[in-house]
Structure formats: C-alpha cells, structure tokens
Design a protein around this motif. Structure first.
Motif, mmCIF file in Angstrom:
data_model
loop_
_atom_site.group_PDB
_atom_site.id
_atom_site.type_symbol
_atom_site.label_atom_id
_atom_site.label_comp_id
_atom_site.label_asym_id
_atom_site.label_seq_id
_atom_site.Cartn_x
_atom_site.Cartn_y
_atom_site.Cartn_z
ATOM 1 N N THR A 1 0.407 -1.326 0.253
ATOM 2 C CA THR A 1 -0.190 -0.246 -0.021
ATOM 3 C C THR A 1 0.761 1.105 0.140
ATOM 4 N N PHE A 2 1.956 1.056 0.743
ATOM 5 C CA PHE A 2 3.008 2.300 0.992
ATOM 6 C C PHE A 2 3.400 2.434 -0.893
ATOM 7 N N SER A 3 4.064 1.728 -0.882
ATOM 8 C CA SER A 3 4.645 1.726 -2.237
ATOM 9 C C SER A 3 3.306 2.264 -3.463
ATOM 10 N N ARG A 4 2.366 1.390 -3.628
ATOM 11 C CA ARG A 4 2.031 2.383 -4.559
ATOM 12 C C ARG A 4 1.101 3.847 -3.891
ATOM 13 N N ALA A 5 1.008 4.185 -2.603
ATOM 14 C CA ALA A 5 1.318 4.811 -2.836
ATOM 15 C C ALA A 5 1.700 6.284 -3.464
ATOM 16 N N PHE A 6 2.583 5.842 -2.996
ATOM 17 C CA PHE A 6 4.115 6.861 -3.022
ATOM 18 C C PHE A 6 4.116 7.003 -4.074
ATOM 19 N N LYS A 7 4.392 5.768 -5.217
ATOM 20 C CA LYS A 7 4.486 6.317 -7.170
ATOM 21 C C LYS A 7 3.115 6.372 -7.062
ATOM 22 N N ARG A 8 1.981 6.488 -6.486
ATOM 23 C CA ARG A 8 1.438 7.812 -7.476
ATOM 24 C C ARG A 8 1.288 8.575 -7.505
ATOM 25 N N VAL A 9 2.032 9.332 -5.970
ATOM 26 C CA VAL A 9 2.702 11.306 -4.996
ATOM 27 C C VAL A 9 3.887 11.680 -6.267
ATOM 28 N N LEU A 10 4.435 10.356 -6.466
ATOM 29 C CA LEU A 10 5.933 11.018 -6.532
ATOM 30 C C LEU A 10 6.686 10.354 -7.816
ATOM 31 N N GLY A 11 5.956 9.098 -8.099
ATOM 32 C CA GLY A 11 6.094 8.898 -9.496
ATOM 33 C C GLY A 11 6.741 7.980 -9.577
ATOM 34 N N VAL A 12 7.710 7.467 -8.443
ATOM 35 C CA VAL A 12 8.372 6.322 -8.193
ATOM 36 C C VAL A 12 8.984 5.508 -7.384
ATOM 37 N N GLN A 13 9.071 4.101 -6.848
ATOM 38 C CA GLN A 13 8.856 3.915 -5.776
ATOM 39 C C GLN A 13 10.100 3.841 -4.696
ATOM 40 N N PRO A 14 9.557 4.001 -2.877
ATOM 41 C CA PRO A 14 10.321 4.313 -3.030
ATOM 42 C C PRO A 14 11.896 4.048 -2.307
ATOM 43 N N THR A 15 12.523 2.368 -2.567
ATOM 44 C CA THR A 15 13.479 2.513 -3.141
ATOM 45 C C THR A 15 14.359 2.700 -4.036
ATOM 46 N N GLN A 16 13.578 3.386 -4.717
ATOM 47 C CA GLN A 16 13.818 4.340 -6.386
ATOM 48 C C GLN A 16 14.363 5.263 -5.461
ATOM 49 N N TRP A 17 13.771 6.274 -5.169
ATOM 50 C CA TRP A 17 13.943 7.331 -4.347
ATOM 51 C C TRP A 17 14.752 7.487 -3.482
ATOM 52 N N ARG A 18 14.526 6.120 -2.631
ATOM 53 C CA ARG A 18 16.016 6.477 -1.564
ATOM 54 C C ARG A 18 17.570 6.152 -2.275
ATOM 55 N N LYS A 19 17.467 5.600 -3.802
ATOM 56 C CA LYS A 19 18.630 4.953 -4.466
ATOM 57 C C LYS A 19 19.270 6.826 -4.710
ATOM 58 N N GLN A 20 17.941 7.305 -5.627
ATOM 59 C CA GLN A 20 18.527 8.587 -6.436
ATOM 60 C C GLN A 20 18.550 9.369 -4.989
ATOM 61 N N GLY A 21 18.400 9.476 -4.845
ATOM 62 C CA GLY A 21 19.022 10.002 -3.155
ATOM 63 C C GLY A 21 20.639 9.980 -2.995
ATOM 64 N N ALA A 22 20.849 9.144 -2.852
ATOM 65 C CA ALA A 22 21.838 8.354 -2.309
ATOM 66 C C ALA A 22 23.036 9.275 -3.168
ATOM 67 N N ALA A 23 22.617 8.939 -5.077
ATOM 68 C CA ALA A 23 23.476 8.982 -6.090
ATOM 69 C C ALA A 23 23.654 10.145 -6.320
ATOM 70 N N GLY A 24 23.018 11.371 -6.120
ATOM 71 C CA GLY A 24 23.242 12.633 -6.285
ATOM 72 C C GLY A 24 23.506 14.105 -5.177
ATOM 73 N N ASP A 25 23.766 14.945 -5.551
ATOM 74 C CA ASP A 25 23.164 15.826 -4.950
ATOM 75 C C ASP A 25 22.051 16.915 -5.194
ATOM 76 N N ARG A 26 21.391 15.748 -5.906
ATOM 77 C CA ARG A 26 20.227 17.166 -6.589
ATOM 78 C C ARG A 26 19.043 15.855 -5.739
ATOM 79 N N GLN A 27 18.205 16.796 -5.242
ATOM 80 C CA GLN A 27 17.855 15.953 -4.503
ATOM 81 C C GLN A 27 16.136 15.555 -5.210
ATOM 82 N N PRO A 28 15.874 14.175 -5.302
ATOM 83 C CA PRO A 28 14.932 13.765 -6.553
ATOM 84 C C PRO A 28 13.689 14.284 -5.653
ATOM 85 N N GLY A 29 12.992 14.878 -7.165
ATOM 86 C CA GLY A 29 11.231 15.382 -7.013
ATOM 87 C C GLY A 29 10.741 16.335 -6.212
#
Lengths: 168, 285
Positions: B87-115
């Motif tokens: 349920t969390f992943s579905r709601a997360f993707k609906r609002v932010l366009g990505v899964q929470p795992t991908q969101w965390r990965k993007q955040g760790a990868a660079g200095d640009r804040q995803p989303g």
C-alpha cells in the motif's frame, strides 16, 4: 427552522447514485460538482423515460439521499442518491438504482433560505437534536425537494425538508 | 470563525496527526464542521479533498525520511499509517512517480534532490489566503518558442542588486529599458540549496563580450504558465500552488529545476503587481 417528529412506513425509491467524494472535481454550490452532475443525469432520465416509470407516489417531490458506508468516516467518501418515491417496484432500466428505506421515526427539519446552504448537519447534531432530546441513526439522511424549492438561484424563496432517522 | 480560519485549523490538526489513525470525520469534528460541509469547504479552500491531502502529506513526510536513508522502509510505512509495504509503495508511486526504494537510491546517488518540488509542503493560512485569490487565475499549458535572454546572473537572493546592475549595464551599452520584455530565470535543484537567478531581457543582439552581461537560450518547449498576482514575496505561494496543487492534480509534471518569470514589457523595474511564472513541464504518460 421548523421541526417535527413523524413516523414513516418503509419507503421505496428509484433513482441514480454514486459513491465517492462529491466535491472531488468541484466544491461550490454548483451543478458542476458530483451531486449537481448526478441530478442532471437523473432529471434527463426522468424527462426521457418517465412515461415508463409508473407508480410514482409524489411526482412533484424529489429525494436526495446521503448514505454513510463503512469507510465514510475515514475517507469522507459517501453515497449520494437522487431519485423519486414509488409505491411499488417495476422493471426499469439497468442504470436505475432501487433503495428500500426501513420504516422509521424521523425528525423532520424544514430549512428555509440561507439555512439550506449553511452547515445545518452540524447544527442539527450539536443543537437541534440535543435540544429535542433525540439521537439520530448515523446511517443516512435524506432531503425532500418539492414545489417549495425554487432552485439554488432562488434560495431566499426556497424551502426543503430534511429527514433524519431516529434511534428507537 | 470564517472558513479560512476553520480550514487553517484543520490543516494544523492534520499536521499533528500525520502519524495517527485519524479520519476525515475527526478532522471535521475538530473544527466544528459536519462531515459533508467540511469536505466541501476543505476542497474549496485547498483544492484537495481532505483525505487526498492527508495522504499526500503523509507521503511527503515519509519521502523525506526515506531520503535520509537511516530507517527501514517498512518502519516508515507503518509510522505513517500504511498497513503494509505494498500500500505504501503504491501510494508513494502515485504521488512521486517512483517506488520508495528508487527514491532512496536516487537520493543517495547525487546532490540533486529527487522530486524536489514534488514533496507536498504543509499548507498554511497564507496559502489559503493566496488560493482564495488564485482561483480565477487559470494556469495554462502552452508551447513557448525558444527565448534568447541577455542579463546578469547572480547566486543567492539579492535580486534587487542584480536588477540594478542589469539597468546599469544596459545604460552603459546605450540601451533604453522602455518597451523591453524582462524576465528572470531561477534555478534551484534542492530544497534549501543554492539558487541561481538570471535577471534578463529578451534580446540576442547585445554584445556581451566587454561587460558583465551573459547570454542564455531557453529552447522551445512545453510550459505551465501561471499568472502571479501580488508581491515578489508572495511568489513562493504561487510556486507552491503551481508545483504542489495544480501540477500534482494534473496530467503534467515539472521536469527541470528552474522556472521563468515573464514580466512582459514594463517601463519600470519588475516588482509588485501582475506577471506570469512559467515552469517547464511534460505530459505524464
């Protein structure tokens, strides 16, 4: 606001309904919100099909029924039904919904003018019903629109009745 | 209590209960409205249904915690009242366009804040006042041609000094301000991060070799154009409206970490009044 207590036998209603947040697309007192669109659909159906709709008990009176479902308190979504009372069921089109309301004792509040768009459900729950020493069944309420209701653009000249089922 | 005050109190109530099992009926009761009237008034004031707003705020705060990378996703999900990870992943993707795992990965990868600009901020009484006037402004999706800008680039928020310098440079080039179309281009890639602003006019024929003027070309693309009414200080409210209220409920999303303010032709320095804010967007497939 006038109030009276009435006993009503079971009621049969036919009409259209929807479930959801009626203000999802538009919030105003306008035909553009979901309730306005529901009424448009129902009135268009009545105009085109009414000759086939027999056994209507009061042709000049329409009913807007609000039904609270299990998730209503959590999400704010509820069922709204717009229709008309009939004395017996008959075969109707598939889009028509039938509601059977149980025999009940009702508090009937007559709203006039600006009372119609005020937050009367809150006033009813916190002032009117406690003043009468009554408790409502939190399952449904309906509003009955007859010739006294002149439309939202003639609110000052309008009246409607709100029926609130009471606990035994 | 008027509706703005009542709905501002409802917003406070929601903030206080993001981690609690609260329903719309409790929000309504907390501000002395019936459920029906509350749903109608909240939507009119915020342009969100109360339940949708609650869920978006929960996802926003959860998204910040996901970015911090310190806690398990499942713990964050439960904290914000999601019953299970799906349920969390579905709601997360609906609002932010990505899964929470991908969101965390993007955040760790660079200095640009995803989303960035997707994380729904807490709405306040100031937002509600602003929205009360914004309703007839009607944002528009439009295709805008390429735009050649010449102006002064600055870091930080001393825009007034940049405008002063632009007018100084133009005068030094023998160019009059009158009748020219002025713009600002503002870039910011992370919440609280560095802001770069270019104050400029639309002109590609100015010699930028000798002075402090720089040139920049914005390619032709799709924009959301939002009319701004008020002071420059109110601009943050208009941007919140554009990014978090209008776009988040549309078929479009912001695609680049910058926006353009289009002041049109003005005989004076842009300031209070009416101008347009243009955000590069793309249609969500």
């Amino acid at each position: 606001m006038k109030a009276e207590i009435v006993e009503k036998p079971a009621m049969l209603l036919v009409g259209f309904n929807f479930f959801g947040d009626p203000f999802r697309s538009y919030s105003g007192w306008s035909e553009e919100n979901e309730i306005g669109r529901l009424w448009k659909r129902w009135m268009a159906y009545l105009e085109n099909v009414q000759p086939d709709l027999r056994h209507v008990s009061t042709p000049d009176a329409m009913v807007e029924l609000h039904v609270y479902h299990a998730e209503t308190l959590q999400t704010g979504e509820f069922e709204v039904f717009a229709g008309i009372e009939v004395t017996q069921l008959e075969a109707t089109s598939p889009e028509v919904v039938v509601k059977c309301l149980p025999a009940s004792r009702y508090a009937v509040f007559t709203l006039a003018g600006q009372e119609i768009t005020a937050d009367w459900p809150w006033i009813m729950d916190t002032e009117w019903l406690p003043a009468l020493g009554l408790h409502r069944r939190p399952t449904f309420t309906f509003q009955r629109y007859d010739a006294r209701f002149k439309g939202m653009d003639a609110l000052e000249a309008s009246e409607l009745d709100v029926y609130v089922p009471l606990e035994d | 209590m008027n509706d703005i005050t009542g709905m501002a109190r409802a917003l406070d109530f929601i903030e206080d209960h993001l981690r609690e099992p609260v329903g719309v009926a409790e929000m309504a009761a907390a501000v002395a409205y019936s459920l029906y009237h509350f749903c109608r008034t909240f939507k009119a004031a915020t342009q969100f249904t109360p339940y949708d707003y609650l869920m978006r705020r929960r996802i926003a705060e959860a998204a910040r915690e996901v970015l911090s990378g310190e806690r398990k996703l499942i713990d964050i999900a439960f904290d914000y009242r999601f019953n299970n990870p799906e349920t969390f992943s579905r709601a997360f993707k609906r609002v932010l366009g990505v899964q929470p795992t991908q969101w965390r990965k993007q955040g760790a990868a660079g200095d640009r804040q995803p989303g960035y600009r997707q994380i729904m901020p807490r709405l306040t009484a100031a937002h509600l006042e602003h929205l009360r006037h914004a309703t007839p402004w009607r944002p528009m999706i439009e295709e805008r041609p390429a735009l050649d800008l010449t102006g002064v680039m600055t870091l930080g928020d001393d825009i007034a000094a940049a405008w002063e310098h632009l007018h100084h440079e133009l005068a030094a080039c023998g160019l009059a301000d009158a009748g020219r179309a002025f713009y600002t281009w503002t870039w910011c890639a992370a919440e609280g991060g560095v802001t770069a602003t270019m104050v400029a006019l639309a002109d590609s024929g100015i010699n930028t070799e000798a002075g402090a003027l720089v040139a920049k070309t914005l390619p032709a693309r799709t924009y959301l154009r939002v009319p701004h009414r008020g002071t420059a200080r109110d601009l943050a409210l208009t941007l919140d409206y554009a990014y978090h209220i209008w776009l988040s409920q549309s078929d479009y999303r912001a695609v680049l970490p910058w926006y353009v303010e289009d002041f049109g032709a003005t005989s004076d320095r842009p300031g209070d009044g009416a101008w347009d804010v243009c955000l590069p967007v793309e249609r969500v497939e």
